[in-house]
Structure formats: structure tokens, C-alpha cells
Design a protein around this motif. Structure first.
Motif, PDB file in Angstrom:
ATOM      1  N   SER A  84      19.717  -1.495  18.137  1.00  0.00           N
ATOM      2  CA  SER A  84      19.005  -1.682  16.884  1.00  0.00           C
ATOM      3  C   SER A  84      19.194  -3.109  16.400  1.00  0.00           C
ATOM      4  O   SER A  84      20.272  -3.477  15.918  1.00  0.00           O
ATOM      5  N   THR A  85      18.181  -3.923  16.554  1.00  0.00           N
ATOM      6  CA  THR A  85      18.268  -5.313  16.095  1.00  0.00           C
ATOM      7  C   THR A  85      18.341  -5.373  14.571  1.00  0.00           C
ATOM      8  O   THR A  85      18.924  -6.306  14.009  1.00  0.00           O
ATOM      9  N   ARG A  86      17.755  -4.379  13.877  1.00  0.00           N
ATOM     10  CA  ARG A  86      17.815  -4.404  12.411  1.00  0.00           C
ATOM     11  C   ARG A  86      19.247  -4.264  11.933  1.00  0.00           C
ATOM     12  O   ARG A  86      19.683  -4.976  11.028  1.00  0.00           O
ATOM     13  N   GLU A  87      20.000  -3.344  12.544  1.00  0.00           N
ATOM     14  CA  GLU A  87      21.402  -3.182  12.152  1.00  0.00           C
ATOM     15  C   GLU A  87      22.201  -4.435  12.462  1.00  0.00           C
ATOM     16  O   GLU A  87      23.103  -4.820  11.710  1.00  0.00           O
ATOM     17  N   ALA A  88      21.891  -5.076  13.594  1.00  0.00           N
ATOM     18  CA  ALA A  88      22.609  -6.304  13.941  1.00  0.00           C
ATOM     19  C   ALA A  88      22.296  -7.412  12.960  1.00  0.00           C
ATOM     20  O   ALA A  88      23.188  -8.139  12.499  1.00  0.00           O
ATOM     21  N   LEU A 102      30.973 -15.337  19.208  1.00  0.00           N
ATOM     22  CA  LEU A 102      30.065 -15.906  20.207  1.00  0.00           C
ATOM     23  C   LEU A 102      30.675 -17.137  20.864  1.00  0.00           C
ATOM     24  O   LEU A 102      30.520 -17.349  22.070  1.00  0.00           O
ATOM     25  N   GLY A 103      31.368 -17.966  20.065  1.00  0.00           N
ATOM     26  CA  GLY A 103      32.025 -19.131  20.646  1.00  0.00           C
ATOM     27  C   GLY A 103      33.125 -18.751  21.623  1.00  0.00           C
ATOM     28  O   GLY A 103      33.294 -19.383  22.671  1.00  0.00           O
ATOM     29  N   SER A 104      33.862 -17.683  21.294  1.00  0.00           N
ATOM     30  CA  SER A 104      34.896 -17.208  22.213  1.00  0.00           C
ATOM     31  C   SER A 104      34.292 -16.685  23.506  1.00  0.00           C
ATOM     32  O   SER A 104      34.800 -16.949  24.599  1.00  0.00           O
ATOM     33  N   THR A 105      33.180 -15.945  23.379  1.00  0.00           N
ATOM     34  CA  THR A 105      32.581 -15.285  24.544  1.00  0.00           C
ATOM     35  C   THR A 105      31.864 -16.265  25.453  1.00  0.00           C
ATOM     36  O   THR A 105      31.998 -16.194  26.683  1.00  0.00           O
ATOM     37  N   PHE A 106      31.084 -17.165  24.869  1.00  0.00           N
ATOM     38  CA  PHE A 106      30.204 -18.018  25.669  1.00  0.00           C
ATOM     39  C   PHE A 106      30.612 -19.488  25.694  1.00  0.00           C
ATOM     40  O   PHE A 106      29.901 -20.307  26.273  1.00  0.00           O
ATOM     41  N   VAL A 138      30.032 -13.211  31.117  1.00  0.00           N
ATOM     42  CA  VAL A 138      29.465 -11.908  30.746  1.00  0.00           C
ATOM     43  C   VAL A 138      29.638 -11.685  29.242  1.00  0.00           C
ATOM     44  O   VAL A 138      30.634 -12.116  28.657  1.00  0.00           O
ATOM     45  N   PRO A 139      28.688 -11.013  28.573  1.00  0.00           N
ATOM     46  CA  PRO A 139      28.840 -10.735  27.137  1.00  0.00           C
ATOM     47  C   PRO A 139      29.977  -9.777  26.845  1.00  0.00           C
ATOM     48  O   PRO A 139      30.535  -9.141  27.738  1.00  0.00           O
ATOM     49  N   SER A 140      30.284  -9.657  25.570  1.00  0.00           N
ATOM     50  CA  SER A 140      31.359  -8.777  25.134  1.00  0.00           C
ATOM     51  C   SER A 140      30.892  -7.325  25.121  1.00  0.00           C
ATOM     52  O   SER A 140      29.710  -7.027  25.297  1.00  0.00           O
ATOM     53  N   THR A 141      31.842  -6.429  24.916  1.00  0.00           N
ATOM     54  CA  THR A 141      31.532  -5.001  24.825  1.00  0.00           C
ATOM     55  C   THR A 141      31.095  -4.645  23.401  1.00  0.00           C
ATOM     56  O   THR A 141      31.274  -5.422  22.471  1.00  0.00           O
ATOM     57  N   ILE A 142      30.553  -3.449  23.255  1.00  0.00           N
ATOM     58  CA  ILE A 142      30.195  -2.950  21.922  1.00  0.00           C
ATOM     59  C   ILE A 142      31.129  -1.809  21.526  1.00  0.00           C
ATOM     60  O   ILE A 142      31.948  -1.935  20.622  1.00  0.00           O
ATOM     61  N   SER A 164      26.939  -6.382  18.908  1.00  0.00           N
ATOM     62  CA  SER A 164      25.487  -6.375  19.053  1.00  0.00           C
ATOM     63  C   SER A 164      24.945  -7.780  19.263  1.00  0.00           C
ATOM     64  O   SER A 164      24.079  -8.005  20.115  1.00  0.00           O
ATOM     65  N   PHE A 165      25.467  -8.746  18.498  1.00  0.00           N
ATOM     66  CA  PHE A 165      25.026 -10.134  18.676  1.00  0.00           C
ATOM     67  C   PHE A 165      25.355 -10.633  20.075  1.00  0.00           C
ATOM     68  O   PHE A 165      24.555 -11.302  20.724  1.00  0.00           O
ATOM     69  N   SER A 166      26.557 -10.328  20.547  1.00  0.00           N
ATOM     70  CA  SER A 166      26.965 -10.772  21.878  1.00  0.00           C
ATOM     71  C   SER A 166      26.078 -10.171  22.950  1.00  0.00           C
ATOM     72  O   SER A 166      25.693 -10.841  23.917  1.00  0.00           O
ATOM     73  N   SER A 167      25.742  -8.890  22.789  1.00  0.00           N
ATOM     74  CA  SER A 167      24.881  -8.234  23.758  1.00  0.00           C
ATOM     75  C   SER A 167      23.491  -8.861  23.786  1.00  0.00           C
ATOM     76  O   SER A 167      22.930  -9.123  24.849  1.00  0.00           O
ATOM     77  N   LEU A 168      22.937  -9.121  22.601  1.00  0.00           N
ATOM     78  CA  LEU A 168      21.621  -9.739  22.532  1.00  0.00           C
ATOM     79  C   LEU A 168      21.639 -11.135  23.144  1.00  0.00           C
ATOM     80  O   LEU A 168      20.748 -11.499  23.912  1.00  0.00           O
ATOM     81  N   ALA A 169      22.656 -11.928  22.790  1.00  0.00           N
ATOM     82  CA  ALA A 169      22.740 -13.288  23.326  1.00  0.00           C
ATOM     83  C   ALA A 169      22.980 -13.286  24.830  1.00  0.00           C
ATOM     84  O   ALA A 169      22.474 -14.144  25.556  1.00  0.00           O
ATOM     85  N   GLY A 170      23.756 -12.308  25.313  1.00  0.00           N
ATOM     86  CA  GLY A 170      24.074 -12.264  26.735  1.00  0.00           C
ATOM     87  C   GLY A 170      22.882 -12.003  27.624  1.00  0.00           C
ATOM     88  O   GLY A 170      22.876 -12.409  28.790  1.00  0.00           O
ATOM     89  N   ILE A 171      21.867 -11.326  27.101  1.00  0.00           N
ATOM     90  CA  ILE A 171      20.666 -11.075  27.897  1.00  0.00           C
ATOM     91  C   ILE A 171      20.067 -12.387  28.379  1.00  0.00           C
ATOM     92  O   ILE A 171      19.526 -12.484  29.488  1.00  0.00           O
ATOM     93  N   VAL A 172      20.168 -13.435  27.555  1.00  0.00           N
ATOM     94  CA  VAL A 172      19.609 -14.738  27.908  1.00  0.00           C
ATOM     95  C   VAL A 172      20.687 -15.694  28.417  1.00  0.00           C
ATOM     96  O   VAL A 172      20.536 -16.351  29.446  1.00  0.00           O
ATOM     97  N   LEU A 173      21.826 -15.765  27.687  1.00  0.00           N
ATOM     98  CA  LEU A 173      22.828 -16.788  27.986  1.00  0.00           C
ATOM     99  C   LEU A 173      23.559 -16.540  29.296  1.00  0.00           C
ATOM    100  O   LEU A 173      23.831 -17.484  30.041  1.00  0.00           O
TER     101      LEU A 173
END
Length: 378
Positions: A84-88, A102-106, A138-142, A164-173
Motif C-alpha cells: 500500500s503506497t498510501r500507507e507508506a 534508506l541511507g543505511s540500506t543503500f 538488497v532492500p530491507s525487510t518489512i 515500505s519505503f525501502s521496498s519501494l526504493a529497492g525495486i529500482v535501486l
């Protein structure tokens, strides 16, 4: 007169007393609560063993490869339809925390992965280093981030949004970083590599997001069945990747000593990230609840998101590419379970208000939170 011991009264039948003693002994054989037993990782290891004994080759390999490609597309469609992008986006008000995760993950993770280049070839072989570096992208877990944050009495809503943000960003990053930093293993930024990323990852994910309005109800009503579809698809991806590795003979490059050194390197990586996310968040002025969310969301990596991405990016070399991620996944669960349990007993935690029950995730560790049936894994 002393009160009788529960379950063992003086007049209890002998059969009842024996059953009570047996149940008591069985409870002592269970693994401790701080050591989660990840049944899904056991299934993954069983799939690896099956690929080692009966690898797909020839026409069977072609069929398995086609099915694996379809499974990856299905996985990312379901990720998009469930997320759910709205919840994110509702959590954007806490932007400092999310940028820190995000800085820690990527950023921090990839920098440590690049620094580990100095471990080649004395500690890691070039092939294992490629997998080690991919693990860092790899992105973080949820779900597991939410569960551990809840146990430690941290900021659960922040952990939900951060994951949720990490998952969305990971699809591209994640694919782009892998293509940039793993030029030899992932094929660089060639047109073919980009086309595979777009067709197998981005297009299905965006299609799931667009169709979420119509298929969301169906997915919610069939969580359990679709959860088995998810896990079965990932097992198929693992079987195909490790079958290709067996046929290519890449396992001759891995010895038990190398595996031990890989585990040691990953233990150091996890310890460094746990320390950086905890003490770094303190230096940035976050309170205890936020620091807990940052530590658990910023120090872990998603097995379920990384496996299909590796199959797209690495092809026949995917087996060695995902091995470090599989090992790191189980290690992070065990270590974070211990940390979360101890954080829940901190004096500061006792004085802090309890998390919102409506936002908290179920406080249980097994099976693996991010691989439960019907939950989005990222």
C-alpha cells in the motif's frame, strides 16, 4: 498445609502424573525463545540439496528456466499488488528517520561491501565477493523489522513506513546499483540487462500497483493460499539457480573453509551495521523508540526480494550470488531476536509507553516473519 503442585496433586491418577512429566520434559527440548527456527530456510536448504542431487539439465533446464522467469514476474506482481503506497506515504512526516534507514540500506551497506573488496582472494573468492556485495545492495525487510521493533518496544509505525519505503526504493535501486557495481557478474548496464530488469521486475510490480484497487480484496481473502504460491515460486527460483550452478561446476570453487570465512565476514558486517545504526541514530538526536526502528530496519536484508533479483541479474552465476544472502538472512534473525528480547527489558523501555496495539505486529518469532503466508516480503 502446603498447596499441591499444579498438575501433580496427591490424588491425581498415575497416567495423568506420567503425562505431566513427559510434557514437562518435552518442553525442555524445545529451542529457546531467543533462537528462532526458520523453517523456510530449512526448505531452501532442502531445495539446494535437491538441486545438487537432481539438477535440471537439457530440456528440463529450459522448462525450469521458463517457469522461473514466470515465477519472478508473478512474485513482483504480488509485491506491487500488496504494498500500500498510501500507507507508506502517510509516514512522510517522519522523513529524517526514513532517510536514515534508506541511507543505511543503500549507502552504508554498499560502502562496506565495496570495502570488503580487500578480502579478495585471501578470505573471499571473487565469486563469493560478488554475492557478498550483492547482499549489501538488497532492500530491507518489512515484517521482521516490524516484529522485532514491536518486541523491543520501539516505534512500530515508523518501522512499517521505513520497511515500505525501502521496498519501494529497492525495486529500482537494487538492480541499478548491482548493474553499476557488479559489472562483470551482473552484465553491467547493457541494453539486455536493463530490458530484463524492466520486463521481469518493474513492469510486473507497476502492474500490481495499478491493479491493486481491483485485486486487493481477492489477495486479502486468499492470503494463506497466495502465501504458499509466493514461497513455492521462490523455491523454484532457487532450484533453477542452483541447478545451473551444479551443471556449470561452480561448487568446486567453494570449500568448507571458504564458507567458514564467509560466515565470519558476514558476522562482522552485521555487527558493524547494528552498531552504526544504533549509535549513529543516537548522535543524530533520535529518541529510544526511533533508534530501535532504525536499527532493525536499517541493519537487515530481505531474502525474499533478493533471490528473484539475483536470478534476473546473475543468470547461471546466481547460485553463488545468493549463498551469502541466504546465510546472512538466518544470522540476522538469530542476532536481532536476542537484541530485541534484551531491549524489551531495558529500564528505559519499562518507563516508555507501550506501542500502539493497533499498529504493532504479532509478537512471535517463528516462522520467519517475512516469509509468513499472506504477508508481503521485501
Amino acid at each position: 498445609m502446603t498447596a499441591p503442585t499444579p498438575g501433580h496433586t496427591p490424588h491425581a491418577p498415575r497416567r495423568t502424573r506420567v503425562r505431566t512429566r513427559v510434557h514437562s520434559r518435552l518442553r525442555t527440548l524445545r529451542p529457546p525463545s531467543w533462537l528462532p527456527v526458520d523453517g523456510y530456510v530449512l526448505a531452501l536448504l532442502g531445495t539446494v540439496a535437491l538441486a545438487a542431487l537432481l539438477p535440471a539439465s537439457g530440456a528440463a533446464a529450459d522448462v525450469a528456466g521458463g517457469a522461473s522467469t514466470g515465477a519472478v514476474a508473478l512474485l513482483f506482481f504480488l509485491y506491487g499488488a500488496r504494498l500500500s503506497t498510501r500507507e507508506a506515504l502517510d509516514g512522510l512526516t517522519h522523513w529524517r528517520l526514513h532517510l536514515t534507514v534508506l541511507g543505511s540500506t543503500f549507502l552504508l551497506f554498499p560502502l562496506l561491501g565495496l570495502a570488503a573488496r580487500g578480502l579478495v582472494p585471501t578470505v573471499l573468492t571473487p565469486q563469493l565477493y560478488s554475492g557478498f556485495l550483492f547482499l549489501c545492495l538488497v532492500p530491507s525487510t518489512i515484517q521482521s523489522s516490524i516484529a522485532f521493533t514491536s518486541i523491543a518496544r520501539g516505534n512500530v509505525p515508523a518501522a512499517i513506513c521505513a520497511g515500505s519505503f525501502s521496498s519501494l526504493a529497492g525495486i529500482v535501486l537494487t538492480p541499478l546499483l548491482a548493474a553499476l557495481l557488479l559489472a562483470e557478474s551482473a552484465g553491467g548496464l547493457s541494453a539486455d540487462a536493463l530490458l530484463k530488469i524492466v520486463l521481469q521486475l518493474l513492469v510486473p510490480f507497476l502492474a500490481g500497483q495499478l491493479l491493486r484497487r481491483w485485486v486487493g480484496g481477492f489477495l486479502a481473502r486468499n492470503k494463506k493460499v497466495l502465501g504458499y504460491v509466493d514461497r513455492g515460486s521462490i523455491l523454484l527460483v532457487v532450484y533453477t539457480a542452483f541447478s545451473q550452478g551444479m551443471v556449470a561446476g561452480i561448487w568446486q570453487l567453494v570449500t568448507p573453509a571458504r564458507l567458514g570465512l564467509l560466515l565470519a565476514a558476514e558476522a562482522v558486517l552485521l555487527a558493524v551495521m547494528l552498531a552504526l545504526t544504533w549509535y549513529g541514530a543516537r548522535r543524530l538526536g533520535f529518541d529510544r523508540a526511533d533508534r530501535i526502528a532504525i536499527q532493525f530496519a536499517g541493519s537487515k536484508k530481505s531474502l525474499a526480494a533478493g533471490l528473484p533479483m539475483a536470478s534476473v541479474l546473475f543468470g547461471a552465476q546466481a547460485a553463488l550470488a545468493v549463498l551469502p544472502l541466504m546465510l546472512f538472512h538466518q544470522m540476522q534473525l538469530m542476532v536481532c531476536a536476542v537484541i530485541a528480547k534484551r531491549r524489551s527489558h531495558d529500564p528505559e523501555a519499562v518507563r516508555s509507553p507501550e506501542p500502539d496495539p493497533g499498529a504493532a505486529a504479532p509478537k512471535q518469532l517463528g516462522p520467519t516473519p517475512e516469509t509468513r503466508a499472506g504477508t508481503p516480503r521485501a
